[in-house]
Design a protein around this motif. Structure first.
Motif, PDB file in Angstrom:
ATOM      1  N   ALA A  21     -43.204 -36.968  44.512  1.00  0.00           N
ATOM      2  CA  ALA A  21     -44.240 -37.796  45.133  1.00  0.00           C
ATOM      3  C   ALA A  21     -43.959 -37.966  46.609  1.00  0.00           C
ATOM      4  O   ALA A  21     -42.835 -37.763  47.085  1.00  0.00           O
ATOM      5  CB  ALA A  21     -44.311 -39.176  44.453  1.00  0.00           C
ATOM      6  N   VAL A  22     -44.990 -38.358  47.327  1.00  0.00           N
ATOM      7  CA  VAL A  22     -44.837 -38.846  48.692  1.00  0.00           C
ATOM      8  C   VAL A  22     -45.010 -40.354  48.648  1.00  0.00           C
ATOM      9  O   VAL A  22     -45.930 -40.871  48.001  1.00  0.00           O
ATOM     10  CB  VAL A  22     -45.847 -38.201  49.660  1.00  0.00           C
ATOM     11  N   ILE A  23     -44.112 -41.071  49.314  1.00  0.00           N
ATOM     12  CA  ILE A  23     -44.186 -42.532  49.317  1.00  0.00           C
ATOM     13  C   ILE A  23     -44.295 -43.036  50.755  1.00  0.00           C
ATOM     14  O   ILE A  23     -43.727 -42.464  51.688  1.00  0.00           O
ATOM     15  CB  ILE A  23     -42.973 -43.176  48.620  1.00  0.00           C
ATOM     16  N   GLY A  24     -45.038 -44.117  50.909  1.00  0.00           N
ATOM     17  CA  GLY A  24     -45.228 -44.747  52.205  1.00  0.00           C
ATOM     18  C   GLY A  24     -46.228 -45.866  52.052  1.00  0.00           C
ATOM     19  O   GLY A  24     -46.662 -46.187  50.944  1.00  0.00           O
ATOM     20  N   SER A  25     -46.630 -46.453  53.171  1.00  0.00           N
ATOM     21  CA  SER A  25     -47.651 -47.500  53.127  1.00  0.00           C
ATOM     22  C   SER A  25     -48.233 -47.688  54.528  1.00  0.00           C
ATOM     23  O   SER A  25     -47.503 -48.070  55.450  1.00  0.00           O
ATOM     24  CB  SER A  25     -47.051 -48.815  52.630  1.00  0.00           C
ATOM     25  N   PRO A  26     -49.522 -47.363  54.699  1.00  0.00           N
ATOM     26  CA  PRO A  26     -50.480 -46.848  53.708  1.00  0.00           C
ATOM     27  C   PRO A  26     -50.244 -45.360  53.438  1.00  0.00           C
ATOM     28  O   PRO A  26     -49.567 -44.689  54.219  1.00  0.00           O
ATOM     29  CB  PRO A  26     -51.824 -47.075  54.401  1.00  0.00           C
ATOM     30  N   ILE A  27     -50.809 -44.854  52.372  1.00  0.00           N
ATOM     31  CA  ILE A  27     -50.534 -43.476  51.966  1.00  0.00           C
ATOM     32  C   ILE A  27     -51.796 -42.705  51.589  1.00  0.00           C
ATOM     33  O   ILE A  27     -51.747 -41.506  51.315  1.00  0.00           O
ATOM     34  CB  ILE A  27     -49.540 -43.475  50.777  1.00  0.00           C
ATOM     35  N   GLY A  28     -52.959 -43.380  51.586  1.00  0.00           N
ATOM     36  CA  GLY A  28     -54.176 -42.730  51.116  1.00  0.00           C
ATOM     37  C   GLY A  28     -54.609 -41.536  51.925  1.00  0.00           C
ATOM     38  O   GLY A  28     -55.326 -40.666  51.433  1.00  0.00           O
ATOM     39  N   HIS A  29     -54.163 -41.445  53.200  1.00  0.00           N
ATOM     40  CA  HIS A  29     -54.573 -40.348  54.068  1.00  0.00           C
ATOM     41  C   HIS A  29     -53.745 -39.090  53.849  1.00  0.00           C
ATOM     42  O   HIS A  29     -54.073 -38.032  54.394  1.00  0.00           O
ATOM     43  CB  HIS A  29     -54.393 -40.763  55.523  1.00  0.00           C
ATOM     44  N   SER A  30     -52.673 -39.165  53.082  1.00  0.00           N
ATOM     45  CA  SER A  30     -51.692 -38.078  53.020  1.00  0.00           C
ATOM     46  C   SER A  30     -52.273 -36.782  52.461  1.00  0.00           C
ATOM     47  O   SER A  30     -52.974 -36.779  51.449  1.00  0.00           O
ATOM     48  CB  SER A  30     -50.496 -38.502  52.166  1.00  0.00           C
ATOM     49  N   LYS A  31     -51.936 -35.684  53.120  1.00  0.00           N
ATOM     50  CA  LYS A  31     -52.290 -34.351  52.626  1.00  0.00           C
ATOM     51  C   LYS A  31     -51.136 -33.702  51.867  1.00  0.00           C
ATOM     52  O   LYS A  31     -51.250 -32.567  51.404  1.00  0.00           O
ATOM     53  CB  LYS A  31     -52.708 -33.456  53.802  1.00  0.00           C
ATOM     54  N   SER A  32     -50.031 -34.421  51.721  1.00  0.00           N
ATOM     55  CA  SER A  32     -48.877 -33.855  51.025  1.00  0.00           C
ATOM     56  C   SER A  32     -49.173 -33.448  49.587  1.00  0.00           C
ATOM     57  O   SER A  32     -48.696 -32.402  49.135  1.00  0.00           O
ATOM     58  CB  SER A  32     -47.704 -34.841  51.067  1.00  0.00           C
ATOM     59  N   PRO A  33     -49.954 -34.236  48.818  1.00  0.00           N
ATOM     60  CA  PRO A  33     -50.247 -33.782  47.452  1.00  0.00           C
ATOM     61  C   PRO A  33     -50.924 -32.419  47.410  1.00  0.00           C
ATOM     62  O   PRO A  33     -50.567 -31.565  46.591  1.00  0.00           O
ATOM     63  CB  PRO A  33     -51.158 -34.891  46.903  1.00  0.00           C
ATOM     64  N   ALA A  34     -51.886 -32.173  48.298  1.00  0.00           N
ATOM     65  CA  ALA A  34     -52.565 -30.874  48.316  1.00  0.00           C
ATOM     66  C   ALA A  34     -51.580 -29.762  48.658  1.00  0.00           C
ATOM     67  O   ALA A  34     -51.616 -28.675  48.054  1.00  0.00           O
ATOM     68  CB  ALA A  34     -53.716 -30.896  49.316  1.00  0.00           C
TER      69      ALA A  34
END
Length: 304
Positions: A21-34
């Motif tokens: 997973a990628v963790i942070g806050s906020p995290i909704g913008h992350s492209k890491s999952p893709a």
């Protein structure tokens, strides 16, 4: 508050034997999952990858939950946890130790208890992004905007690219003093300068790395756009702006308008993610060019 998977990340780990997973806050913008999911699909690596919002106060408990679960392979770590996580893992690599920040944690479950090791792949990501932008020789005049953890990684990257000195523009030079100490340890003299000189200072640089969050350099962009002075260096200068949403940022637009080359932070994200996948997948990792292509395709980045 309990850490939760962001809704854009999909189901937590259904149908997968391993987790990342990628963790942070906020995290909704992350492209890491893709990026990671594309690489895992290419490699046939049976591992989920989520974006999980973890607040600073919940970070220690979240790390302990990773230890207890027994099926975690790794974590990508973003703001605001890059420094705090150094003190929560079992060990760090020499690079992460020198920098005092990490962005990657590997989880080794081969022993009696899981062992968490901290790494910093941001340095490799910055180097890859700058080379992609055309920085193929040692920078003659390098500038960093901002004094946080990404600035530390930027300093190490510039040192590896051959820079013999770096100027850092910050709002509070006193608070950024550790960067000067880091520069001494890396053999790269660091000059800390007041923020109000940043616009004219950029004209003297052939490589600039902005480590500021989105919107953090908007006022600077306006100042840069209003300057009439010519650049000191005749070569086409390169700006890497670690912010990539929206793109181009106001700073990038102003830089390009003055004839410079712009490199989005998405490039840094891609190149550092390649190294993360190498760490998470181990022996499954093939030619990195194949992984790089799959990741670029996943986020619509230009082919290379």
């Amino acid at each position: 508050m309990t850490p939760t998977a962001h809704s854009a990340a999909g189901p937590a780990s259904l149908g997968h034997s391993l987790r990342a997973a990628v963790i942070g806050s906020p995290i909704g913008h992350s492209k890491s999952p893709a990026l990671h999911r594309a690489a895992y699909h290419l490699l046939g690596f049976d591992c989920s990858y989520e974006a999980i919002d973890v607040s600073p106060e919940d970070l220690p408990a979240f790390v302990e939950s990773v230890r207890a679960a027994g099926n975690w392979r790794g974590l990508s770590v973003t703001m605001p946890h890059k420094t705090a996580m150094v003190h929560l893992v079992d060990s760090v690599t020499s690079l992460a130790g020198v920098l005092g920040v990490l962005n990657t944690v590997t989880v080794d479950t081969g022993g009696p208890r899981p062992v968490l090791t901290g790494h910093n792949t941001d340095v490799a990501g910055i180097i890859g992004a700058l080379r992609h932008g055309g920085v193929l020789e040692a920078p003659r005049s390098a500038v960093i905007l901002g004094g946080g953890g990404t600035a530390a990684a930027s300093l190490a990257a510039l040192q590896q690219l051959g820079a013999t000195g770096v100027t850092v523009f910050v709002r509070s030079p006193g608070l950024a003093a550790p960067l000067r100490t880091l520069g001494d340890s890396l053999g790269v003299p660091v000059q800390l300068r007041e923020w109000d000189g940043a616009a004219t200072g950029l004209l003297e640089a052939d490589v600039v790395i902005s480590t500021l969050p989105p919107g953090g350099a908007d006022a600077l962009a306006s100042q840069l756009g209003n300057l009439r002075a010519p650049r000191v260096h005749p070569t086409r200068p390169v700006l890497l702006d670690v912010a990539y949403d929206p793109w181009p940022s106001p700073l990038a637009a102003a830089w390009e308008a003055r004839g410079g080359t712009i490199v989005p932070g998405l490039e840094m994200l891609i190149y550092q993610a390649v190294e993360q996948v190498r760490l998470f997948t181990g022996s499954r990792f093939p030619d990195p060019a194949r992984v790089l292509k799959a990741m670029c395709d996943a986020v619509g980045a230009p082919a290379r």
